[in-house]
Design a protein around this motif. Structure first.
Motif, short mmCIF file in Angstrom:
data_model
loop_
_atom_site.label_atom_id
_atom_site.label_comp_id
_atom_site.label_asym_id
_atom_site.label_seq_id
_atom_site.Cartn_x
_atom_site.Cartn_y
_atom_site.Cartn_z
N VAL A 1 0.82 -1.22 0.00
CA VAL A 1 0.00 0.00 0.00
C VAL A 1 0.85 1.26 0.00
CG1 VAL A 1 -0.36 0.19 2.51
CG2 VAL A 1 -2.13 1.00 0.93
N ALA A 2 2.01 1.24 0.63
CA ALA A 2 2.87 2.43 0.65
C ALA A 2 3.35 2.79 -0.75
CB ALA A 2 4.06 2.21 1.57
N GLU A 3 3.51 1.80 -1.62
CA GLU A 3 3.90 2.05 -3.01
C GLU A 3 2.69 2.35 -3.88
OE1 GLU A 3 6.08 -1.36 -4.42
OE2 GLU A 3 7.40 -1.35 -2.66
N LEU B 1 -6.15 5.57 2.35
CA LEU B 1 -6.48 6.77 1.58
C LEU B 1 -6.96 7.88 2.51
CD1 LEU B 1 -6.78 7.82 -1.35
CD2 LEU B 1 -9.11 6.96 -1.28
N LEU B 2 -7.89 7.56 3.39
CA LEU B 2 -8.43 8.56 4.32
C LEU B 2 -7.36 9.10 5.26
CD1 LEU B 2 -11.80 6.79 5.08
CD2 LEU B 2 -11.55 9.02 3.95
N GLU B 3 -6.43 8.24 5.63
CA GLU B 3 -5.36 8.70 6.52
C GLU B 3 -4.44 9.71 5.83
OE1 GLU B 3 -1.47 6.81 8.70
OE2 GLU B 3 -3.31 5.63 8.76
N ALA C 1 -9.50 -4.28 8.48
CA ALA C 1 -8.34 -3.49 8.89
C ALA C 1 -7.20 -4.36 9.41
CB ALA C 1 -8.74 -2.48 9.96
N THR C 2 -7.45 -5.66 9.55
CA THR C 2 -6.42 -6.60 9.98
C THR C 2 -6.49 -7.81 9.06
OG1 THR C 2 -7.86 -7.78 11.53
CG2 THR C 2 -6.64 -5.88 12.40
N ARG C 3 -5.46 -8.63 9.06
CA ARG C 3 -5.48 -9.84 8.23
C ARG C 3 -6.68 -10.69 8.57
NH1 ARG C 3 0.10 -12.91 7.17
NH2 ARG C 3 -1.22 -14.43 6.17
N VAL C 4 -7.39 -11.13 7.54
CA VAL C 4 -8.64 -11.85 7.76
C VAL C 4 -8.54 -13.34 7.47
CG1 VAL C 4 -10.11 -9.84 7.39
CG2 VAL C 4 -9.40 -11.18 5.42
N ASN C 5 -7.46 -13.75 6.82
CA ASN C 5 -7.28 -15.17 6.51
C ASN C 5 -5.80 -15.41 6.27
OD1 ASN C 5 -6.79 -14.38 3.75
ND2 ASN C 5 -9.01 -14.28 3.45
N GLU D 1 0.70 -1.40 8.52
CA GLU D 1 1.05 -2.01 9.81
C GLU D 1 0.24 -1.38 10.94
OE1 GLU D 1 3.16 -4.59 10.66
OE2 GLU D 1 3.12 -4.97 8.51
N ALA D 2 0.02 -0.07 10.85
CA ALA D 2 -0.73 0.67 11.87
C ALA D 2 -1.48 1.80 11.19
CB ALA D 2 0.23 1.23 12.93
N TYR D 3 -2.49 2.32 11.86
CA TYR D 3 -3.31 3.39 11.32
C TYR D 3 -3.40 4.55 12.30
CZ TYR D 3 -4.81 0.08 7.77
OH TYR D 3 -4.82 -0.81 6.73
N ASP D 4 -3.49 5.74 11.76
CA ASP D 4 -3.77 6.93 12.55
C ASP D 4 -5.29 7.10 12.54
OD1 ASP D 4 -4.23 9.48 13.53
OD2 ASP D 4 -2.49 10.36 12.52
N TRP D 5 -5.93 6.44 13.50
CA TRP D 5 -7.39 6.40 13.54
C TRP D 5 -7.99 7.80 13.67
CZ3 TRP D 5 -8.93 2.04 11.69
CH2 TRP D 5 -8.22 0.86 11.92
N ASP D 6 -7.34 8.67 14.43
CA ASP D 6 -7.86 10.04 14.58
C ASP D 6 -7.88 10.77 13.24
OD1 ASP D 6 -8.28 9.69 17.30
OD2 ASP D 6 -6.32 10.52 17.85
#
Length: 178
Positions: A47-49, A79-81, A97-101, A110-115
């Motif tokens: 996602v960073a790339e 995108l929103l972050e 928002a986390t690995r699902v399978n 790895e982490a999100y700025d939820w605010d």
């Protein structure tokens, strides 16, 4: 400013499957300028790339509605972050928002700025199913809701469209968008 909507397809998908063309037509009829970009590298490239190209390809403002399905909904978190301005509304369908399978999920950070996500998301909706075959389920919706608020909608409708689940219309999403 004119109202615009961007519909992001899921992993391995395209903008011409499931309910995306139908929603595009519904919103266009209501005066929206709708984009359905094709991102074949979604959830393939980290996602960073991947994100800088997405940010550069679209205009985002206080009249923008973002709709993402599955991997496209996970993309909306990053995108929103990283937006410079808030949008009007964000709808995450079968989001996570986390690995699902067991699959690698390069669309996730790895982490999100939820605010920051909350500050940019506008009117926020999470639509998840209790029967999602990939794990993009109501628990994932709750995880995001607990961090961001908004409105969580829980259904029993699989993945809301997939190769083996025809889902040509999505009245609920249409009704959520003014």
């Amino acid at each position: 400013m004119s109202r615009n909507a961007i519909i992001f397809h899921g992993t391995g998908g395209s903008p011409d499957v499931a309910w995306y063309p139908w929603l595009d037509a519904r919103l266009t009829d209501r005066g929206y300028r709708v984009e359905r970009p094709f991102h074949p590298r979604l959830n393939v490239d980290p996602v960073a790339e991947f994100l800088p190209g997405v940010l550069a390809s679209h205009a985002f403002d206080t009249e923008t509605v973002l709709i993402g399905h599955s991997g496209g909904a996970a993309l909306l978190l990053a995108l929103l972050e990283h937006l410079e301005t808030p949008v009007a509304q964000s709808i995450l369908v079968a989001g996570y928002a986390t690995r699902v399978n067991e699959s690698e999920e390069p669309v996730l950070q790895e982490a999100y700025d939820w605010d920051r996500i909350r500050a940019n998301a506008g009117d926020l909706y999470f639509i998840n199913s209790v029967t999602d075959p990939y794990g993009c389920d109501a628990n994932q919706g709750r995880f995001m809701f607990d961090r961001l608020g908004g409105t969580q909608i829980i259904r029993d409708e699989g993945h809301f469209g997939d190769y083996d689940q025809p889902y040509d219309t999505f009245e609920l999403v249409d009704r959520l968008i003014p």
